[in-house]
Design an enzyme around this catalytic site. Structure first.
Site: not given
Ligand code: NAD
Ligand code: DAU
Length: 336
Positions: A125-127, A150, A154
């Site tokens: 992730t870019d985080e 988190y 990562k």
């Molecule tokens: P998600 O939370 O929707 O899904 C996570 C999946 O991992 C689920 O199916 C869960 O059951 C599985 N999981 C959790 N713990 C586990 C364990 N101990 N063993 C096996 N499986 C397990 O997540 P997502 O948003 O699809 O993110 C997927 C990946 O992409 C993550 O590595 C996250 O860090 C990365 N990522 C997410 C975003 C985003 O915006 N959502 C952005 C950049 C990177």
């Molecule tokens: O940047 C990549 C990341 O993006 C991934 O690595 C993470 O898995 C994914 O959860 C996401 O992280 P963020 O913290 O950026 O996403 P989130 O959707 O939780 O929040 C997006 C922005 O919105 C953040 O600035 C917080 C704000 N927010 C979020 C929630 C849930 C609110 O203002 N209100 C809310 O209720």
């Protein structure tokens, strides 16, 4: 190719599995997932009868379980998505985040090392770069300054994955994507939470002043980039994957209100997230240059499709908003 995906029942992992199996490619695809609160086999109904697909209900941090999957499936390549992915949950309860994201990545890398797996892609992730001040955009050499448990987990898992290239010469690459959105995203993240609440006429909780900036990437664009890096990325390299669409949160929320037919009276400004990163901004020049990938879905089109999907899938939302979801909602928003 025998491809083992972890976390394939989650939001991005399931989109990747559906995309990988959508053609007629000669592929055996294993999905290793423990089915945490975020894992949902309903996301995979369209592929569950595909003879190329197999599901392994296994915890990535369970070394014996992971070894059994590797011994049986013998993957040629791993795409490691599985993680605890929500920042707010990591603030309330860091322990499962450390266990899955750090120990789980270690367990997967060790299994791949023992089995001499030809390719390992760690999805990150870019985080990990933390908040980035204007006018800079982070490239892959930018310092790691993770803010939350988190993002720190990562960043740690990225370094661990890269160490397996340096030390053991494993064919490992790391991708760092920006904020994803699209169908099947668990309604704890900004866009699906706001859509789901707006569809019910509930308040939309905006943290702080709502001026934090995120770069939005449609989930299918992310999956195409992962496939491109899997096929063409170089060992030991990191690839940023951005959506090229930076927006303040409040503007995203206003667009969701407009798309669901509400006005701004639904917005509720609430206490800020502790350690909240102000701005994410990355450059994807490297992945574009080396693989030819570019994002294809404009934010307007992606958001319209996402709102349409949530409107048409009320049963999916109701199902994932179980008792446990309500407990989290109360814990996260009740005191704000
Ligand atoms: P998600 O939370 O929707 O899904 C996570 C999946 O991992 C689920 O199916 C869960 O059951 C599985 N999981 C959790 N713990 C586990 C364990 N101990 N063993 C096996 N499986 C397990 O997540 P997502 O948003 O699809 O993110 C997927 C990946 O992409 C993550 O590595 C996250 O860090 C990365 N990522 C997410 C975003 C985003 O915006 N959502 C952005 C950049 C990177
Ligand atoms: O940047 C990549 C990341 O993006 C991934 O690595 C993470 O898995 C994914 O959860 C996401 O992280 P963020 O913290 O950026 O996403 P989130 O959707 O939780 O929040 C997006 C922005 O919105 C953040 O600035 C917080 C704000 N927010 C979020 C929630 C849930 C609110 O203002 N209100 C809310 O209720």
């Amino acid at each position: 190719m025998k491809l083992l995906v972890t976390g394939g029942a989650g939001f991005i992992g399931s989109a990747f599995v559906r995309m990988a199996l959508s053609g007629t490619e000669d592929l055996a695809l294993g999905n290793l997932d423990v089915l945490s609160y975020a894992g949902n086999l309903e996301n995979l109904v369209s592929v569950s009868d595909d003879t190329r697909y197999r599901f392994f209900k296994t915890d990535v941090a369970d070394a014996a379980g992971v070894e059994a999957v590797f011994a049986e499936f013998q993957p040629d390549a791993v795409v490691h998505f599985a993680a605890e992915s929500h920042v707010d949950r990591s603030i309330h309860s860091p322990e499962p985040v450390i266990r899955t994201n750090l120990n789980g990545t270690f367990t997967m890398l060790e299994a791949a090392r023992r089995h001499k797996t030809a390719r390992f892609l760690h999805v990150s992730t870019d985080e990990v770069y933390g908040s980035i001040d204007e006018p800079h955009d982070a490239d892959e050499e930018y310092p790691l300054r993770a803010s939350s448990p988190y993002s720190a987990s990562k960043a740690g898992s990225d370094l661990l994955a890269l160490s397996y290239y340096t030390t053991y010469k494993m064919n490992v690459s790391v991708t760092r994507a920006s904020n994803n959105y699209g169908p099947f995203q668990f309604p704890e993240k900004l866009i699906p939470l706001m859509i789901a609440n707006a569809l019910e006429g509930k308040q939309l909780p905006v943290y702080g002043d709502g001026m934090q900036i995120r770069d939005w990437l449609y989930v299918d664009d992310h999956c195409r980039a992962i496939r491109a890096v899997l096929d063409k990325g170089r060992a030991g390299q990191v690839y940023n994957i951005g959506g090229s669409r930076a927006l303040p949160n409040i503007e995203v929320v206003q667009r969701i209100l407009a798309a669901t037919g509400h006005d701004e009276t639904l917005i509720k400004y609430v206490a800020d997230r502790p350690g909240h990163d102000r701005r994410y901004a990355i450059t994807s020049e490297k992945v574009e240059r080396e693989t030819g990938w570019k994002p294809q879905v404009e934010f307007e089109a992606g958001l319209a499709e996402t709102v349409r999907w949530y409107k048409e899938n009320a049963a999916w939302i109701a199902n994932v908003r179980s008792g446990a979801y309500r407990d989290f909602y109360e814990k996260n928003y009740g005191a704000r």
